[in-house]
Design an enzyme around this catalytic site. Structure first.
Site, PDB file in Angstrom:
ATOM      1  N   ASP A 135      48.430  37.502  32.501  1.00  0.00           N
ATOM      2  CA  ASP A 135      49.427  37.970  33.453  1.00  0.00           C
ATOM      3  C   ASP A 135      50.694  38.426  32.740  1.00  0.00           C
ATOM      4  OD1 ASP A 135      47.674  37.304  35.492  1.00  0.00           O
ATOM      5  OD2 ASP A 135      48.469  35.267  35.660  1.00  0.00           O
ATOM      6  N   LYS A 136      51.672  38.812  33.524  1.00  0.00           N
ATOM      7  CA  LYS A 136      52.946  39.288  32.996  1.00  0.00           C
ATOM      8  C   LYS A 136      53.601  38.205  32.149  1.00  0.00           C
ATOM      9  CE  LYS A 136      57.573  40.619  34.518  1.00  0.00           C
ATOM     10  NZ  LYS A 136      58.471  40.804  35.692  1.00  0.00           N
TER      11      LYS A 136
END
Length: 462
Positions: A135-136
């Site tokens: 994810d980010k």
């Protein structure tokens, strides 16, 4: 007797003639239907000739050969080892108009002519697949992707086109049907965090830099982490999943915390979790529950209740310290590693280079951010607003009420469950509508710090 037979036949003659006529008519209709449904080669040929003439009219009269010489390049399936720091990227997976790890990799491969423009636009043409999707803000020490590449590839040329925080360290030939995701046996993630996060919430820390965890602290943390091991139902550790969903059952091989160490004057520890596969936000929520237990908000039994059929809203730790450490291919290595054509996917030959990249790009980013901004300390303040009680069916993501006694004995409503669930990099996006006493779910509209949101909502209630 003969007279009777003659009279009977004469009487039935009209009916016999009608039956014969009807049968003859049915035969004619049947031949007509067959003639219409039977393949007619002349009609098909005429249609084909008409279509051919139309196509010839549409094509240009003058045909010219392609001025650029075409050369067919033989490609083979390979497994590529990547390392990257995800602090400045919106995750691993390619996303239009977003800065992602895959987008930078594809641009580098296009610039070095290892893939063409068509493959860059449709990456499925080269059979691209990632082993794990981060994810980010999440980094990776050993990420593996599978794709088709030419027989001769110079990794140094690719790295010249990549940013400094992304590197390709290895590439090995694999079987034709190899899929880095499907044939991955297990994945190991690590979560790096400051040790002051394990201290009881009643203790007031004046200096986070000077804190050192007690000698028995790591053993207590490991006792809690052992509860996760085995095959469990983690439906409360992700979003929009129900208990009966079979995808919620995940096998955790190992969960333990390593010995603490000091970096830039602050003490850190690394939690290592190895599992067959993980769901969205699963590890961050696993770490969040451990921190709530160690800080004295809840007891260890909450983990067992969260793994049961009950619906409980759980805290989710920040994504800063989460790192994909390694992906495992044990079964593939046993089956193909010694056949003389393929190599084992352990990457021991580049271990020193990978560790050097981790020390220079991944861990310094986590340490420096924590020392300068104290995002973990800010996130820990939000644990006060969780109830950890069973929610109504279908309200896992809804706002819940926490009835707490204040100094005067009056009760105050605290809406916090959905605020904590939307924490990302210690900042949340808020758009609220003041209707009655209910607080709507927090949506991503404007960046506001956690403390500001909680303070504003408390003012409204007062």
């Amino acid at each position: 007797m003969l007279a009777v037979w003659t009279a009977t036949r004469a009487a039935a003659a009209p009916f016999y003639n009608l039956s014969k006529a009807a049968s003859s008519m049915a035969g004619v209709q049947s031949k007509y239907v067959k003639s219409n449904t039977r393949y007619n080669g002349r009609v098909k040929k005429r249609k084909w000739e008409e279509n051919s003439r139309n196509n010839e009219e549409d094509q240009p009269v003058d045909k010219q050969a392609c001025p650029v010489p075409f050369e067919r390049i033989k490609k083979k399936k390979v497994a590529m080892l990547l390392s990257y720091s995800g602090a400045d990227y919106y995750g691993m997976q390619r996303n239009p108009e977003m800065k992602t790890i895959e987008e930078e990799l594809f641009k580098a491969l296009l610039k070095t002519n290892y893939i063409n423009e068509e493959s860059y636009n449709q990456i499925q043409f080269i059979g691209f697949q990632r082993a794990a999707r981060t994810d980010k803000g999440v980094s990776a020490v050993r990420q593996v992707v599978s794709l088709k590449m030419p027989n001769e590839v110079d990794l140094s040329v690719i790295n010249q086109q990549l940013p400094p925080d992304i590197r390709v360290f290895g590439m090995k030939r694999v079987t034709k049907g190899f899929n880095s995701k499907e044939q991955c046996d297990a994945r190991t993630y690590t979560y790096m965090l400051p040790t002051y996060a394990f201290e009881n919430h009643c203790t007031v820390l004046e200096d986070h830099m000077a804190y050192r965890i007690p000698t028995d602290g790591i053993s207590k943390i490991n006792d809690v982490l052992k509860t996760y091991e085995g095959t469990k139902n983690f439906h409360n550790f992700t979003s929009k999943k129900e208990f009966l969903d079979p995808s919620c059952r995940r096998f955790i091989v190992k969960a333990e915390c390593g010995e603490p160490f000091v970096s830039n004057g602050m003490e850190f520890a690394v939690i290592e979790i190895k599992g067959q596969s993980f769901m969205l936000h699963q590890i961050r929520k696993m770490v969040g529950v451990v921190l709530a237990i160690m800080r004295g908000y809840i007891d260890k039994d909450v983990i067992n209740r969260a793994l049961s059929q009950k619906q409980i809203n759980l805290p989710m730790a920040p994504g800063l310290g989460l790192v994909l450490d390694q992906v495992h291919y044990d079964r593939y290595n046993v089956r193909y590693g010694g056949d003389g054509f393929h190599e084992v996917l352990t990457w021991d030959d580049v271990k020193a280079e990978v560790d050097e990249f981790k020390k220079n790009h991944i861990y310094p980013n986590i340490v420096n951010t924590e020392v300068k901004e104290l995002p973990m300390a800010e996130w820990l303040t939000t644990l006060d607003f969780f109830t950890y009680k069973e929610l109504e069916r279908g309200r896992k993501d809804d706002v819940s009420e926490n009835k707490t006694e204040d100094g005067s004995g009056n009760k105050t409503d605290v809406e916090s469950e959905n605020i904590i669930d939307n924490v990302s990099e210690n900042k949340i996006d808020v758009e609220s509508e003041n209707k009655t006493d209910e607080v709507q779910n927090v949506e991503e509209k404007s960046n506001v710090s956690i403390n500001d949101v909680v303070l504003e909502e408390m003012k409204e209630k007062v």
